[in-house]
Design a protein around this motif. Structure first.
Motif, PDB file in Angstrom:
ATOM      1  N   LYS A  27      49.276  27.525 -33.952  1.00 53.01           N
ATOM      2  CA  LYS A  27      48.493  27.741 -32.738  1.00 53.01           C
ATOM      3  C   LYS A  27      48.338  26.478 -31.883  1.00 53.01           C
ATOM      4  O   LYS A  27      48.468  26.569 -30.659  1.00 53.01           O
ATOM      5  CB  LYS A  27      47.133  28.335 -33.085  1.00 53.01           C
ATOM      6  CG  LYS A  27      46.373  28.827 -31.897  1.00 53.01           C
ATOM      7  CD  LYS A  27      45.123  29.542 -32.351  1.00 53.01           C
ATOM      8  CE  LYS A  27      44.368  30.107 -31.198  1.00 53.01           C
ATOM      9  NZ  LYS A  27      43.190  30.834 -31.660  1.00 53.01           N
ATOM     10  N   PRO A  28      48.062  25.299 -32.470  1.00 50.47           N
ATOM     11  CA  PRO A  28      47.958  24.108 -31.609  1.00 50.47           C
ATOM     12  C   PRO A  28      49.235  23.807 -30.835  1.00 50.47           C
ATOM     13  O   PRO A  28      49.167  23.372 -29.677  1.00 50.47           O
ATOM     14  CB  PRO A  28      47.636  22.976 -32.592  1.00 50.47           C
ATOM     15  CG  PRO A  28      47.045  23.649 -33.766  1.00 50.47           C
ATOM     16  CD  PRO A  28      47.693  24.982 -33.852  1.00 50.47           C
ATOM     17  N   VAL A  49      49.355  26.353 -27.976  1.00 49.83           N
ATOM     18  CA  VAL A  49      48.354  26.015 -26.957  1.00 49.83           C
ATOM     19  C   VAL A  49      48.831  24.837 -26.120  1.00 49.83           C
ATOM     20  O   VAL A  49      48.700  24.837 -24.893  1.00 49.83           O
ATOM     21  CB  VAL A  49      46.988  25.733 -27.619  1.00 49.83           C
ATOM     22  CG1 VAL A  49      46.010  25.126 -26.634  1.00 49.83           C
ATOM     23  CG2 VAL A  49      46.414  27.010 -28.212  1.00 49.83           C
ATOM     24  N   LEU A  50      49.402  23.846 -26.766  1.00 50.84           N
ATOM     25  CA  LEU A  50      49.903  22.675 -26.043  1.00 50.84           C
ATOM     26  C   LEU A  50      51.060  23.047 -25.112  1.00 50.84           C
ATOM     27  O   LEU A  50      51.102  22.621 -23.951  1.00 50.84           O
ATOM     28  CB  LEU A  50      50.348  21.598 -27.039  1.00 50.84           C
ATOM     29  CG  LEU A  50      50.778  20.272 -26.437  1.00 50.84           C
ATOM     30  CD1 LEU A  50      49.599  19.606 -25.751  1.00 50.84           C
ATOM     31  CD2 LEU A  50      51.328  19.373 -27.521  1.00 50.84           C
ATOM     32  N   SER A  56      51.725  25.965 -23.809  1.00 49.06           N
ATOM     33  CA  SER A  56      51.331  26.916 -22.774  1.00 49.06           C
ATOM     34  C   SER A  56      50.147  26.435 -21.947  1.00 49.06           C
ATOM     35  O   SER A  56      49.555  27.217 -21.201  1.00 49.06           O
ATOM     36  CB  SER A  56      50.996  28.263 -23.410  1.00 49.06           C
ATOM     37  OG  SER A  56      49.837  28.139 -24.203  1.00 49.06           O
ATOM     38  N   PHE A  57      49.811  25.169 -22.047  1.00 45.60           N
ATOM     39  CA  PHE A  57      48.648  24.645 -21.324  1.00 45.60           C
ATOM     40  C   PHE A  57      48.726  24.874 -19.815  1.00 45.60           C
ATOM     41  O   PHE A  57      47.733  25.295 -19.213  1.00 45.60           O
ATOM     42  CB  PHE A  57      48.444  23.166 -21.652  1.00 45.60           C
ATOM     43  CG  PHE A  57      47.180  22.597 -21.103  1.00 45.60           C
ATOM     44  CD1 PHE A  57      45.953  22.973 -21.618  1.00 45.60           C
ATOM     45  CD2 PHE A  57      47.216  21.692 -20.053  1.00 45.60           C
ATOM     46  CE1 PHE A  57      44.787  22.452 -21.111  1.00 45.60           C
ATOM     47  CE2 PHE A  57      46.054  21.171 -19.531  1.00 45.60           C
ATOM     48  CZ  PHE A  57      44.833  21.552 -20.059  1.00 45.60           C
ATOM     49  N   PRO A  58      49.871  24.618 -19.167  1.00 47.90           N
ATOM     50  CA  PRO A  58      49.908  24.850 -17.709  1.00 47.90           C
ATOM     51  C   PRO A  58      49.639  26.303 -17.310  1.00 47.90           C
ATOM     52  O   PRO A  58      48.878  26.556 -16.373  1.00 47.90           O
ATOM     53  CB  PRO A  58      51.333  24.438 -17.322  1.00 47.90           C
ATOM     54  CG  PRO A  58      51.764  23.507 -18.378  1.00 47.90           C
ATOM     55  CD  PRO A  58      51.105  23.979 -19.634  1.00 47.90           C
ATOM     56  N   THR A  81      47.998  28.465 -19.044  1.00 47.94           N
ATOM     57  CA  THR A  81      46.608  28.761 -19.391  1.00 47.94           C
ATOM     58  C   THR A  81      45.678  28.277 -18.286  1.00 47.94           C
ATOM     59  O   THR A  81      44.711  28.962 -17.943  1.00 47.94           O
ATOM     60  CB  THR A  81      46.238  28.100 -20.734  1.00 47.94           C
ATOM     61  OG1 THR A  81      47.146  28.562 -21.731  1.00 47.94           O
ATOM     62  CG2 THR A  81      44.828  28.458 -21.153  1.00 47.94           C
ATOM     63  N   ILE A  82      45.984  27.126 -17.713  1.00 43.94           N
ATOM     64  CA  ILE A  82      45.176  26.611 -16.596  1.00 43.94           C
ATOM     65  C   ILE A  82      45.318  27.528 -15.383  1.00 43.94           C
ATOM     66  O   ILE A  82      44.332  27.869 -14.733  1.00 43.94           O
ATOM     67  CB  ILE A  82      45.609  25.170 -16.239  1.00 43.94           C
ATOM     68  CG1 ILE A  82      45.295  24.216 -17.380  1.00 43.94           C
ATOM     69  CG2 ILE A  82      44.946  24.695 -14.952  1.00 43.94           C
ATOM     70  CD1 ILE A  82      43.819  24.088 -17.699  1.00 43.94           C
ATOM     71  N   GLY A  85      42.493  30.520 -18.323  1.00 41.21           N
ATOM     72  CA  GLY A  85      42.213  30.678 -19.739  1.00 41.21           C
ATOM     73  C   GLY A  85      42.560  32.027 -20.332  1.00 41.21           C
ATOM     74  O   GLY A  85      42.469  32.215 -21.543  1.00 41.21           O
ATOM     75  N   TYR A  98      45.191  32.369 -23.137  1.00 38.29           N
ATOM     76  CA  TYR A  98      44.764  32.038 -24.497  1.00 38.29           C
ATOM     77  C   TYR A  98      44.546  33.304 -25.328  1.00 38.29           C
ATOM     78  O   TYR A  98      44.788  33.306 -26.535  1.00 38.29           O
ATOM     79  CB  TYR A  98      43.491  31.189 -24.448  1.00 38.29           C
ATOM     80  CG  TYR A  98      43.140  30.523 -25.743  1.00 38.29           C
ATOM     81  CD1 TYR A  98      43.864  29.432 -26.204  1.00 38.29           C
ATOM     82  CD2 TYR A  98      42.084  30.972 -26.519  1.00 38.29           C
ATOM     83  CE1 TYR A  98      43.551  28.812 -27.386  1.00 38.29           C
ATOM     84  CE2 TYR A  98      41.766  30.364 -27.706  1.00 38.29           C
ATOM     85  CZ  TYR A  98      42.497  29.288 -28.140  1.00 38.29           C
ATOM     86  OH  TYR A  98      42.186  28.683 -29.323  1.00 38.29           O
TER      87      TYR A  98
END
Length: 114
Positions: free
Chosen positions: A48-49, A52-53, A55-57, A59-60, A64, A67
């Motif tokens: 998961k980390p 998340v890293l 897919s951060f753009p 997600t922003i 959110g 997520y």
């Protein structure tokens, strides 16, 4: 909350959700739910980390909401690892179960931290 406490809580949640939503989630036994909770915990620690890293753009951009899709994907991955004794009817079912699982975990974690 520690790893094993979260595993026990997730086991009970899986069994309860399989009872409430039998058309969405199939859990054959309590031991399968326990194994699925352990696998989910391990995937949450290691896979998961990274997701998340990466897919951060997005997600922003989605404020959110992406997520939630990551949580559903982790549950589907858990289902694939555990096998046919723990499975979801569809990705939408995994998404619904992941939302409920997250809400219940937040409630229980806040209750146990007091």
């Amino acid at each position: 909350m520690g790893f094993w406490q979260r595993v026990v809580v997730n086991t009970l949640i899986f069994v309860a959700l399989a009872g409430f939503f039998p058309s969405f989630l199939h859990v054959s036994t309590m031991w399968v739910a326990f194994i699925a909770a352990v696998v989910l915990g391990i995937l949450n620690m290691f896979v998961k980390p990274i997701l998340v890293l990466l897919s951060f753009p997005i997600t922003i951009v989605t404020l959110g909401f992406f997520y939630l899709l990551i949580n559903a994907f982790i549950l589907e991955l858990t289902s694939a690892v555990v096998g046919s004794s723990f499975e979801f009817a569809s990705f939408g079912a995994a998404l619904l179960i992941s939302i409920i699982l997250s809400i219940v975990n937040v409630i229980i974690t806040s209750f146990l931290s007091r």
